[in-house]
Structures are given as C-alpha cells and as structure tokens.
Design a protein around this motif. Structure first.
Motif, PDB file in Angstrom:
ATOM      1  N   THR A 231       0.976  -1.284  -0.019  1.00 48.61           N
ATOM      2  CA  THR A 231       0.037   0.213   0.053  1.00 48.61           C
ATOM      3  C   THR A 231       0.813   1.181  -0.052  1.00 48.61           C
ATOM      4  O   THR A 231       1.634   1.368   0.849  1.00 48.61           O
TER       5      THR A 231
ATOM      6  N   ASN B 221       1.117   5.360   0.072  1.00 44.70           N
ATOM      7  CA  ASN B 221       0.496   6.346   0.242  1.00 44.70           C
ATOM      8  C   ASN B 221      -1.058   6.219   0.656  1.00 44.70           C
ATOM      9  O   ASN B 221      -1.483   7.000   0.091  1.00 44.70           O
ATOM     10  N   GLY B 222      -1.436   5.053   1.080  1.00 42.02           N
ATOM     11  CA  GLY B 222      -2.598   4.927   1.576  1.00 42.02           C
ATOM     12  C   GLY B 222      -3.332   4.126   0.441  1.00 42.02           C
ATOM     13  O   GLY B 222      -4.610   3.731   0.824  1.00 42.02           O
ATOM     14  N   ILE B 223      -2.709   3.828  -0.687  1.00 46.38           N
ATOM     15  CA  ILE B 223      -3.649   3.164  -1.569  1.00 46.38           C
ATOM     16  C   ILE B 223      -2.982   2.041  -2.040  1.00 46.38           C
ATOM     17  O   ILE B 223      -1.668   2.074  -2.484  1.00 46.38           O
TER      18      ILE B 223
ATOM     19  N   THR C  49       4.729   6.657   2.037  1.00 46.05           N
ATOM     20  CA  THR C  49       4.524   5.795   3.032  1.00 46.05           C
ATOM     21  C   THR C  49       4.117   4.343   2.193  1.00 46.05           C
ATOM     22  O   THR C  49       3.513   4.284   1.561  1.00 46.05           O
TER      23      THR C  49
ATOM     24  N   GLU D 197       2.912   0.450   3.216  1.00 44.94           N
ATOM     25  CA  GLU D 197       2.582  -0.436   3.964  1.00 44.94           C
ATOM     26  C   GLU D 197       2.271  -1.859   3.687  1.00 44.94           C
ATOM     27  O   GLU D 197       1.776  -1.776   2.550  1.00 44.94           O
TER      28      GLU D 197
ATOM     29  N   TYR E 191      -4.455   1.774   8.016  1.00 40.69           N
ATOM     30  CA  TYR E 191      -3.443   2.416   7.348  1.00 40.69           C
ATOM     31  C   TYR E 191      -2.996   3.499   8.189  1.00 40.69           C
ATOM     32  O   TYR E 191      -3.693   4.299   8.627  1.00 40.69           O
ATOM     33  N   LEU E 192      -1.657   3.871   8.198  1.00 39.01           N
ATOM     34  CA  LEU E 192      -1.057   5.045   8.861  1.00 39.01           C
ATOM     35  C   LEU E 192      -1.795   6.348   8.052  1.00 39.01           C
ATOM     36  O   LEU E 192      -1.985   7.410   8.557  1.00 39.01           O
ATOM     37  N   GLU E 193      -1.419   6.040   6.516  1.00 37.06           N
ATOM     38  CA  GLU E 193      -2.106   7.092   5.597  1.00 37.06           C
ATOM     39  C   GLU E 193      -3.446   6.423   5.035  1.00 37.06           C
ATOM     40  O   GLU E 193      -3.403   5.598   4.350  1.00 37.06           O
ATOM     41  N   ASP E 194      -4.599   6.896   5.668  1.00 34.58           N
ATOM     42  CA  ASP E 194      -5.848   6.370   5.066  1.00 34.58           C
ATOM     43  C   ASP E 194      -6.325   7.189   4.153  1.00 34.58           C
ATOM     44  O   ASP E 194      -6.985   8.088   4.649  1.00 34.58           O
ATOM     45  N   LYS E 195      -6.415   6.727   2.875  1.00 33.41           N
ATOM     46  CA  LYS E 195      -7.157   7.594   1.861  1.00 33.41           C
ATOM     47  C   LYS E 195      -8.216   6.972   1.336  1.00 33.41           C
ATOM     48  O   LYS E 195      -8.387   5.749   1.437  1.00 33.41           O
TER      49      LYS E 195
ATOM     50  N   VAL F  81     -10.627   6.905  -2.009  1.00 35.12           N
ATOM     51  CA  VAL F  81     -10.567   7.180  -3.403  1.00 35.12           C
ATOM     52  C   VAL F  81     -11.883   7.637  -4.045  1.00 35.12           C
ATOM     53  O   VAL F  81     -12.077   8.774  -4.589  1.00 35.12           O
TER      54      VAL F  81
END
Ligand code: HEM
Ligand code: SF4
Ligand code: FES
Lengths: 257, 269
Positions: free
Chosen positions: A73, A75-77, A102, A104, B95-99, B101
């Motif tokens: 993942t 940058n969150g995607i 980032t 993950e 997630y640390l960065e939760d996006k 979409v």
C-alpha cells in the motif's frame, strides 16, 4: 538526460509474523524517474545491504502486472496512486523530488504479515479451491469451438478473468472484504457454459469459504473497484450477490450440493 | 447446518436481509411523508386522515402492521450490528495514511446515520404515537386545549347515531410539538440524516440484491439522490412551517363548520 529525485520512505518493518512491527524512515537518493516502484525499492535494499542492514522484504515475481504478487500500500492506496496499475508497473515519474512516500503491507486479518511488506494471501487460494471442478469431457482434446459462446458472454467472462488475485481489493476495503475477488471468480466461471453446470454449488461453497477465512462483508462503498489494478467492476459483486441469492433459494427446496 | 441458518449467517445473506428490510422502510417512509403533507390541506384533512389510519383496519390488524414494521427495523438493526462487528474483526489494523478514493461520504457513514436514526425513531414513537415524552403528554389536561375534535369529511361533520364522531386533534398536536425549538431541530437533523442514509441506501439495496450493473448504478445513484432530498424536504417542511408560523393550531378547535353555519344562520336572520 533523465531526471532523478530524492525521496524519503516510511516503510513498515516487521521481523516475523509474531513480532511487533514499526515504521522506519529511509532516504533514497538519485531515483531515476524511469524506474519502477519495485526498482526503487531494490535500490533501497542494496543500500541497506551495503550498510550491513536487513533489506526490505516484499513480494514480487513477474514485474509486468500479471502475477499479482507485488502487494504493498503506497501512500494509503493499494498499488499506489495510478489507476489500474500494479506496484511493479508504477513508474517513479508519478512522484516528485522531495516527496515522502509511506509504504505499508496489506492490512487485513486474513492476510497476516509474514515479514515487512510480505503478507500471506493463501486465503484467496482456498476460496478458489473450494470452487471445485467444472464438468468437462476428459480424454481427447475438445475442439476449441465445440461449444458456441456469444461474443458478449466471452467478453464478460474475459473481463472477470482479468483478476490476478493480488488482494488489493481486500487491502482497500475498510471491512477487509474479499467480495470483488470472489465476485470476479464466480462471475468468470458462472457465466461460461462450461462452468454453468456447477454454478449453484460453486457459489455457495466459495462464499462459505470466504466468510470462514474471516473476510468482512461488503458495504457497497466501491473502494475495491478504485484500487483494483485490473479494473474489476462492482458489477461482479452484484453478480455474486445475484447468484448467491438464487443458489440459496434453490438449495432451500432441493440441496444443490 | 440448516439452509436458512447458513443463509442468515453468511455476510451476503445478512446484507440481503438489510436490503429487503431497507426496501420496506424506504416505501414506508414515502407513504408516511405523503400522509403527513396533508397537514397543508387543513386541520380537517389531516385529522380525518389520522382517523382513517386508526379505524380503517380492525385493531388487531393495526397492531399486526405495527409489529411488522418494528420487526423490520429489528432485523435491519440486527444485520447492521452483527455485520459491523464482523467487519471490524476482519480489519483490526488500518493504514497510517488512510485515503479514500471514490467512496461517498454517505456510504461511509451509514452506521452513524443509522444509529442516530434509531434514536430518532424511538423518540418519534414516544413523542407522537405513545405520547409519553415528559411535558408532551398531549392527552393530559391543559397540554392540548382541544384534545378531541369532530371528524369532518367533505366539509361536513360526520354523525353516527345522532352524535358527532370525535377524533384526536393531530393537527394541533403536531403544531404544539414543533413549536418547541429543540424538537423541531431534532426532527430536521434526523430527516437530514435520513436523506444521507437514503442517498447511499436506495441504490445500494439494488446492488445487495444483485439487481444493478454499471449503467444502472449511475442511474440509481441519481434516483437515490433525488429520493433522499425529496424525503428530506417533504418531512422537514412541516417543522419549518410551524416554526415560521405558517402552520398554526386550528383556531376554531375543529368547530369551523359549526361556526360558519351559525354565522350563516345569523346572516339569514
Ligand atoms: C434503526 C436505525 C437504522 C440503522 C441502525 C441502520 C443502519 C444501516 C446500516 C449499517 C446499513 C448498511 C450500510 C452498509 O452496508 O454500508 C443500512 C443500509 C440501509 N438502510 Fe438503514 N439503518 C436504520 C434505519 C433505516 C431507515 C429508517 C431506512 C429507510 C427509511 C433505512 C434504509 C436503508 C437502506 C435502503 C439500506 C441499504 C441496504 C443495502 O445496502 O443493501 N435504514 N442501514
Ligand atoms: S479483483 Fe482486482 S484487486 Fe481484487 S484480487 Fe482481483 S485483480 Fe486484485
Ligand atoms: S510483480 Fe507480478 S504483478 Fe507486480
């Protein structure tokens, strides 16, 4: 001359399935914008090895967007910001100099982290296995055109078959639901004449396995579709729901197993 | 395992139950809204409508309808709660960065809008059906001046055995209820949340039942948006009209006809 960029990476590091993980921050310099995301990670790993540190473990195989291994993942995607693109096919030109990225692992209870970015995606294999066989003539090879299939059906089944089992749909879903994956597999097999014979049995079995593996339910929000590198559409989930409802009704009156 | 248990325990089965109960609620809400809007046709009409609702069917059938509706909500709620718990269990770590979409705000907040709707439904039943909200016991002496009014149909008082049929003064109850600012505010906020719940839910139920494809998803999403807004405006207009003084208590206490008759008689004399 090709442009290069300096990046800051925040990467999830975890020694083993049972150890606690944490984010580590690394600087990578002179990343060529023509390189792929995995090549950029390779550079980081080389750097780490040189310094006597453990390289970042991540899954990869084909590096051409067809095997579905490169789960991460970004940058969150899942698979990063580019639409319909796997991480291995993602190019660094979509990032810019000085950016912090980032990285993950897939986050889902059924996909435990094995190491760093590598997760265990075998629950998806077990969903496929429980789908079982199709009834076809064994023995001499069947003529390719022996069973007529309309263009529309063939196209639809082909769209469904595009699923590479990468698990990004599960990773993108706040419920860790595997409905897009299972929907793609069920739609693929159930729409072709060869797979129609076991349609009901297959649908019930695959959904039972899906639930049993601990995946969550679908809330129809559509994040899976947005993350899917093969653009599998929510239509496949509707198809699964439809076939499941029909199979349950039939099973109520006469067991389909 | 029994077939039905297997269906009800599966994630898809519970989602199908949620969609079917959602459909019942969607249809009920539209009927309820159209019924309420009759308050704009005058006190006689809304009071006559309420009388009809209570007397069209025998008491037992009325209770059957109520129990079916409560049961529908119970199943909807049960499916929502158990699925939410299962979904949380499936994703213990985010997630640390939760996006986000493409998921809409209303689709991600169904549980929040749902829970507040539940609180609203309980308040609403206590307020206008059972009438036991403290300070709002409309049947109590002095709260509603004219608790009972004559039933009027087609501009004539309905008589039975030489007596006027009396019916509960729903018009004044609604006006009195909505004159309290926080009651009106709660109703308007709750119907706003209902609008949000429906802008996702109306289209989502077709997906859960497998009755949607890419083309129809776009169309149904638009219908859902329209449906949500119609329901919001149709419900919210009543407390707004009361607060702005457009809707008032029936000044004649349901006796408008007798008074005009009397005036007419005096006029003749
Ligand atoms: C008792 C309070 C309520 C609660 C707790 C509640 C909760 C929920 C939840 C959690 C969902 C599932 C959303 C998802 O899967 O993403 C849902 C769906 C839905 N709700 Fe409600 N809700 C309530 C009341 C209502 C009411 C009053 C209506 C209609 C007037 C309604 C109509 C719907 C519809 C149409 C759906 C879509 C079903 C689907 O996705 O298949 N709900 N509700
Ligand atoms: S549906 Fe898409 S995201 Fe899910 S496993 Fe298949 S290819 Fe990956
Ligand atoms: S490595 Fe095969 S799809 Fe990315």
């Amino acid at each position: 001359m090709e442009k290069t960029m300096d990046l800051t990476l925040k990467v999830w590091r975890q020694k083993s399935a049972n150890s606690m993980g944490a984010f580590e921050t690394y600087a990578v310099k002179d990343v060529s914008e023509g390189s792929s995301f995995l090549e950029m990670l390779d550079t980081l790993s080389e750097d780490l090895v040189e310094k006597g540190k453990e390289p970042v473990a991540f899954d990869h195989d084909c590096r051409e967007g067809i095997c579905g291994s490169c789960s991460m993942t970004i940058n969150g995607i899942p698979h990063g910001p580019e639409k319909a693109t796997t991480a291995c096919q993602l190019h660094m030109r979509h990032f810019h100099d000085g950016q912090t990225i980032t990285i993950e692992p897939w986050r889902a209870k059924p996909f435990p982290v094995i190491k760093d970015l590598v997760v265990d995606r075998s629950p998806l294999d077990r969903i496929i296995q429980s789908g079982g066989f199709i009834t076809s003539r064994a023995g001499s090879a069947v003529d390719a055109n022996a069973i007529p299939i309309s263009k529309a059906t063939a196209d639809y089944a082909m769209d469904a078959a595009a699923c590479i089992g990468c698990g990004a749909c599960v990773a993108a879903c706040p419920n860790a639901s595997a409905m897009l994956f299972t929907g793609a597999k069920v739609s693929h097999m159930n729409s072709l004449p060869q797979g129609k014979v076991e349609k009901d049995r297959r649908t019930l079995a695959m959904v039972t396995t899906m639930d049993g593996e601990g995946f969550g339910g679908c809330t129809n929000i559509g994040e899976c579709e947005a993350a899917c590198p093969k653009s599998i559409s929510l239509d496949m989930i509707a198809h699964l729901n439809r076939d499941y409802a029909t199979a349950q009704v039939k099973n109520f009156f006469k067991p389909v197993a | 395992m029994c077939t039905l248990c297997n269906f009800v325990q599966s994630t898809i089965g519970r989602k199908i139950l949620m969609a079917l109960t959602g459909l019942v609620l969607v249809l009920f809400v539209m009927g309820h809204m159209l019924g309420n809007l009759q308050i704009f046709l005058g006190p006689d009409v809304i009071n006559g409508y309420a009388y009809k609702l209570h007397h069209l069917l025998p008491a037992s059938a009325l209770w059957a309808v109520r129990l079916v509706l409560l049961g529908t909500i119970a199943v909807h709620l049960w499916a929502a709660v158990t699925l939410t718990l299962d979904n949380r269990k499936a994703r213990p770590q985010g997630y640390l960065e939760d996006k986000v979409v493409q998921a809409s705000y209303s689709s991600r907040t169904m549980r929040m809008s749902g829970i507040i709707l539940l609180a609203f439904i309980i308040f609403h039943i206590a307020h206008f059906t059972v009438r036991i909200v403290p300070g709002k016991q409309y049947e109590e002496f002095g709260v509603l001046e004219n608790t009972m009014v004559p039933l009027v149909k087609d501009g004539e008082v309905v008589m039975k055995n030489g007596h006027e049929i009396m019916t509960f003064n729903v018009n004044d109850m609604m006006v009195l209820g909505f004159e309290v600012w926080w009651v009106s505010a709660f109703y308007i906020i709750a119907t706003g949340l209902l609008c949000m719940h429906l802008t996702h839910g109306f289209s989502s139920m077709f997906q859960s039942l497998g009755l949607r494809n890419g083309l129809w998803r776009k169309r149904l999403d638009r219908v859902a948006l329209a449906y949500g807004w119609i329901v919001f405006l149709g419900f919210a207009i009543i407390p707004i009209s009361v607060m702005t003084g457009f809707l008032e208590k029936d000044p004649t206490g349901g006796l408008a006809l007798q008074i005009t008759e009397t005036v007419a008689i005096i006029g003749v004399i």
